[in-house]
Design a protein around this motif. Structure first.
Motif, PDB file in Angstrom:
ATOM      1  N   GLN A 123      18.858   9.797-136.896  1.00 37.53           N
ATOM      2  CA  GLN A 123      20.096  10.501-137.227  1.00 37.53           C
ATOM      3  C   GLN A 123      20.664  10.001-138.550  1.00 37.53           C
ATOM      4  O   GLN A 123      21.157  10.794-139.362  1.00 37.53           O
ATOM      5  CB  GLN A 123      21.123  10.311-136.114  1.00 37.53           C
ATOM      6  N   SER A 124      20.587   8.684-138.776  1.00 36.00           N
ATOM      7  CA  SER A 124      21.148   8.117-140.006  1.00 36.00           C
ATOM      8  C   SER A 124      20.407   8.625-141.240  1.00 36.00           C
ATOM      9  O   SER A 124      21.034   8.934-142.268  1.00 36.00           O
ATOM     10  CB  SER A 124      21.098   6.588-139.961  1.00 36.00           C
ATOM     11  N   ILE A 171      21.514  12.254-141.838  1.00 32.17           N
ATOM     12  CA  ILE A 171      22.839  12.350-142.454  1.00 32.17           C
ATOM     13  C   ILE A 171      22.765  11.974-143.932  1.00 32.17           C
ATOM     14  O   ILE A 171      23.354  12.648-144.792  1.00 32.17           O
ATOM     15  CB  ILE A 171      23.844  11.443-141.717  1.00 32.17           C
ATOM     16  N   GLU A 172      22.008  10.919-144.243  1.00 25.98           N
ATOM     17  CA  GLU A 172      21.856  10.484-145.632  1.00 25.98           C
ATOM     18  C   GLU A 172      21.198  11.575-146.480  1.00 25.98           C
ATOM     19  O   GLU A 172      21.651  11.881-147.589  1.00 25.98           O
ATOM     20  CB  GLU A 172      21.015   9.210-145.677  1.00 25.98           C
ATOM     21  N   ILE A 183      24.767  16.581-133.707  1.00 26.81           N
ATOM     22  CA  ILE A 183      24.104  16.195-134.952  1.00 26.81           C
ATOM     23  C   ILE A 183      22.793  15.486-134.664  1.00 26.81           C
ATOM     24  O   ILE A 183      21.783  15.724-135.330  1.00 26.81           O
ATOM     25  CB  ILE A 183      25.027  15.288-135.806  1.00 26.81           C
ATOM     26  N   TYR A 212      30.093  19.768-143.101  1.00 27.66           N
ATOM     27  CA  TYR A 212      29.550  21.070-143.501  1.00 27.66           C
ATOM     28  C   TYR A 212      29.730  22.087-142.370  1.00 27.66           C
ATOM     29  O   TYR A 212      30.036  23.250-142.616  1.00 27.66           O
ATOM     30  CB  TYR A 212      28.077  20.944-143.868  1.00 27.66           C
ATOM     31  N   LEU A 267      27.967  17.026-148.644  1.00 33.63           N
ATOM     32  CA  LEU A 267      28.835  16.863-147.487  1.00 33.63           C
ATOM     33  C   LEU A 267      28.011  16.325-146.331  1.00 33.63           C
ATOM     34  O   LEU A 267      26.788  16.550-146.271  1.00 33.63           O
ATOM     35  CB  LEU A 267      29.452  18.201-147.059  1.00 33.63           C
ATOM     36  N   SER A 268      28.656  15.650-145.397  1.00 32.38           N
ATOM     37  CA  SER A 268      27.952  15.228-144.186  1.00 32.38           C
ATOM     38  C   SER A 268      27.686  16.468-143.330  1.00 32.38           C
ATOM     39  O   SER A 268      28.359  17.499-143.493  1.00 32.38           O
ATOM     40  CB  SER A 268      28.802  14.233-143.407  1.00 32.38           C
ATOM     41  N   PRO A 269      26.736  16.396-142.391  1.00 32.37           N
ATOM     42  CA  PRO A 269      26.480  17.558-141.522  1.00 32.37           C
ATOM     43  C   PRO A 269      27.726  18.007-140.759  1.00 32.37           C
ATOM     44  O   PRO A 269      27.974  19.205-140.628  1.00 32.37           O
ATOM     45  CB  PRO A 269      25.398  17.044-140.567  1.00 32.37           C
ATOM     46  N   LYS A 320      23.548  14.748-146.821  1.00 30.40           N
ATOM     47  CA  LYS A 320      24.666  14.523-147.735  1.00 30.40           C
ATOM     48  C   LYS A 320      24.190  14.483-149.177  1.00 30.40           C
ATOM     49  O   LYS A 320      24.867  14.973-150.087  1.00 30.40           O
ATOM     50  CB  LYS A 320      25.382  13.223-147.375  1.00 30.40           C
ATOM     51  N   LYS A 321      23.003  13.925-149.401  1.00 30.28           N
ATOM     52  CA  LYS A 321      22.442  13.874-150.752  1.00 30.28           C
ATOM     53  C   LYS A 321      22.209  15.276-151.294  1.00 30.28           C
ATOM     54  O   LYS A 321      22.438  15.550-152.482  1.00 30.28           O
ATOM     55  CB  LYS A 321      21.127  13.090-150.738  1.00 30.28           C
TER      56      LYS A 321
END
Length: 308
Positions: free
Chosen positions: A275-276, A279-280, A263, A293, A288-290, A283-284
């Protein structure tokens, strides 16, 4: 509990749809539900085909370059070739269904250089209009809805007689639209606007992996920073940073499906600063998170259902 689907219109770097119609009968009747698409909307794209759609359920927000319109049940709309467009559910619409005639101009005009092409098709392409709306409540539209519904109801036949009827209906519908909508438009600057916005999109698509600089983009496109932002928002109905984020997420989806990259590696390769934040943002957009997904995509490829 809804089954997650991930339909997307495949496009090249210039947002041209890469979907090819059958060359022997270049016509497709597409029955669509926006909830089936990635993010719940049809991504920006353009194509060589003509699109004529009818809304069956819900409310659709259609954006065609600088033009945007809300379409309700019973509305129809025409999108000409080479017009960048996207479709999203209108605010509050939970279910959005519609069907579309998608066909290459050859089905409409017959042979190249025909009278039909010169009298009724080519003049429409030179008009300023990018989008044409009609409603079943208008008396002149009744034959359009009746004939399109006939194709909708008889699509399963798909024999030579059906194909001949489809070609006749496509031409009949076009003549009605020409007489009531297309012939009334003024000449415009469609080519100029297409070239200008595509230059901006091309810049973003070539530079999405690196840190974005609005100044560099504006300089490349020979406009001021303010004009760059204003024009992009006017034509695409989304600001540059949001478009770039959506494009980066779409590229991340491809990497999640086709590679085993971590990721963190995917986040860096598609241009996210951390990375954070990746992910944010993911998901938006994707709900789903990577990692979740990726599990969904692989479960789907193995024939398993993923239920949320």
């Amino acid at each position: 509990m809804n089954l997650i689907k991930n339909l997307i219109i495949p496009v090249d770097q210039d947002l041209n749809s890469t979907i090819k119609l059958n060359p022997t009968f270049p016509f497709l009747l597409s029955r669509d539900d926006l909830s089936d698409y990635v993010g719940g909307f049809v991504n920006w794209h353009k194509q060589t085909a003509v699109e004529i759609s009818i809304v069956l359920e819900g409310s659709i927000h259609v954006k065609v370059l600088e033009h945007e319109e809300t379409m309700e049940v019973g509305d129809g709309f025409l999108i000409l070739p080479e017009r960048l467009h996207t479709l999203k559910p209108n605010k509050g619409a939970k279910v959005v269904k519609y069907f579309t005639f998608i066909f290459e101009p050859a089905l409409l005009t017959g042979f190249k250089g025909s009278f039909f092409e010169h009298a009724f098709y080519l003049p429409a392409l030179s008009k300023k209009g990018t989008f044409y709306k009609f409603n079943m409540q208008d008396k002149w539209t009744h034959p359009i809805f009746e004939q399109m519904k006939w194709v909708y109801d008889h699509e399963s036949e798909n024999n030579p007689a059906f194909q001949l009827n489809v070609q006749r209906i496509v031409q009949d519908v076009w003549i009605i639209l020409w007489n009531n909508l297309l012939s009334k438009e003024e000449e415009g600057s469609r080519k100029y606007h297409n070239a200008r916005i595509l230059e901006m999109i091309e810049y973003l698509h070539k530079n999405y992996t690196s840190k974005f600089s609005l100044t560099d983009m504006a300089t490349h496109c020979n406009v001021s920073r303010g004009e760059c932002c204003r024009y992009f928002k006017k034509m695409m109905h989304i600001n540059i940073s949001d478009y770039l984020m959506e494009f980066r997420v779409s590229k991340a989806v491809e990497l999640l499906e086709c590679t085993d990259l971590a990721i963190s590696e995917i986040a860096e390769s598609v241009g996210f600063s951390s990375q954070s934040y990746f992910i944010e943002s993911f998901k938006k957009k994707m709900k789903l998170s990577p990692l979740a997904y990726r599990k969904f995509l692989r479960g789907k490829s193995n024939g398993n259902s993923f239920i949320q």
